[in-house]
Design an enzyme around this catalytic site. Structure first.
Site, short mmCIF file in Angstrom:
data_model
loop_
_atom_site.label_atom_id
_atom_site.label_comp_id
_atom_site.label_asym_id
_atom_site.label_seq_id
_atom_site.Cartn_x
_atom_site.Cartn_y
_atom_site.Cartn_z
N SER A 102 59.02 52.83 56.74
CA SER A 102 59.20 53.15 55.32
C SER A 102 60.16 52.16 54.66
CB SER A 102 59.73 54.59 55.15
OG SER A 102 60.87 54.80 55.96
N ASP A 116 60.24 52.06 64.53
CA ASP A 116 58.82 52.23 64.21
C ASP A 116 58.07 50.94 64.56
OD1 ASP A 116 57.16 54.16 63.21
OD2 ASP A 116 58.01 54.09 61.18
N GLU A 176 53.70 65.04 60.48
CA GLU A 176 53.91 64.74 59.06
C GLU A 176 52.76 65.30 58.21
OE1 GLU A 176 54.89 60.69 58.05
OE2 GLU A 176 54.81 61.11 55.90
O1 KIV Z 1 58.76 55.31 58.41
C1 KIV Z 1 59.30 56.41 58.31
O2 KIV Z 1 60.30 56.60 57.63
C2 KIV Z 1 58.68 57.52 59.04
C3 KIV Z 1 59.15 58.90 58.72
C4 KIV Z 1 58.54 59.34 57.46
C5 KIV Z 1 58.89 59.85 59.82
O3 KIV Z 1 57.80 57.32 59.81
#
Ligand code: KIV
Length: 312
Positions: A71, A109, A208
């Protein structure tokens, strides 16, 4: 001392080999902590943070997991969605967050494209997060169809967090950011995804954008801790994007976002006040300025006087 003799003490390895300095009451959060929390019905907390200062503040607030989420493509880099963020950008932010984290588990991520094409490339990229940026766990979007890949990453000694439901990297396939699992077929697919991740051995799974009832069923069904975002109260933990709870996204908040502080207002207020002080010459004040020592001032005046006298 070998691992066998460490275990003979009756405790898990984490109990004996601690990364936390003696006298520090907070334990380092590990994958074992997440499992313990689920079994003891203690809610798991997770917030995103993408740099040193925010990661440090989140860690010091006692949050269990600091997520360097993709994100950041939107919140930090101003992109429209998460698809364009690169491995190098994710590594850069993970390294910065790592420097601020002491107790929390650091989750990174894996960005879109970094695990989709080829298994060896996916393994290399997951390894980079651990080796080059200090991540303790990587997050991979997708359920059933990613189970084999996730197994291989775990085989390479890298813990994985699953992520199912509304997976932002699938935005183009989903046709927008839509709550998933609203039809019977959708519920069945989510259950299959959750069970596949559970069997693959993920350390936790993000649920989610799905109905509370579905997230509750998944949470009851799997041994893996579930961490919800827009998935209701029954998950084993909750995650939110820090910029959402601070009102730093320049967009209307989703239904599940709770805004705790208006940081946009705070930052805007500070910037306006600074501008006003500078343009009206109210800043810096005397007590915000450095001054010459008295002797240097006196010596300087003597030099200047001499120069003035020579000019006459
Ligand atoms: O990228 C992110 O912030 C996420 C969250 C929404 C879980 O994957």
């Amino acid at each position: 001392m070998d691992a066998g003799s460490i275990r003979q003490g009756g405790g898990a390895l984490e109990d004996v080999v601690s990364l936390t300095s003696i006298g520090d009451p907070r334990q380092k959060i590990t994958v074992a902590t997440l499992r313990d929390k689920k079994s003891q019905s203690q809610p798991i907390t997770c917030l995103t943070a993408y740099d040193y200062s925010s990661a440090r503040l989140v860690d010091e607030a006692g949050i269990d997991i600091v997520l360097v989420g993709d994100s950041l493509a939107m919140t930090m880099l101003g992109h429209e969605n998460t698809l364009s963020v690169t491995m190098d950008e994710m590594l850069h932010h993970t390294r910065a967050a790592h420097r601020g984290v002491k107790h929390a588990m650091l989750m990174a991520d894996m960005p879109f494209g970094s695990y989709h094409a080829e298994l060896n490339e996916a393994l290399r990229n997951a390894t980079r997060f651990v080796k080059e940026a200090g991540a303790e766990i990587v997050k991979i979007e997708g359920g059933e169809k990613r189970a084999d890949l996730i197994r291989r990453v775990i085989d390479a000694e890298i813990p994985v967090a699953g992520h199912i439901g509304l997976t932002p990297q699938s935005v183009n396939v989903m046709g927008g950011y839509k709550v998933q699992g609203k039809s019977l077929g959708g519920v069945e697919q989510l259950m299959r995804d959750a069970v596949a991740l559970d069997r693959a051995g993920v350390a936790c799974m993000i649920l989610e954008g799905m109905p509370r009832e579905v997230a509750a069923m998944i949470t009851a069904e799997v041994k893996t801790p579930t961490i919800g975002i827009g998935a209701g109260l029954d998950c084993d933990g909750q995650v939110l994007v820090l910029h959402d709870i601070l009102n730093l996204t320049f967009a209307p908040a989703a239904k599940f976002v709770r805004r705790y502080v208006d940081a946009a207002e705070l930052i805007s207020h500070a910037a306006h006040a600074f501008r006003a002080d500078v343009t009206s010459r109210q800043y810096p004040a005397e007590n915000e300025s450095y001054h010459l020592p008295r002797e240097t001032q006196a010596a300087l005046e003597t030099v200047l006087d001499r120069k003035r006298a020579m000019k006459r």
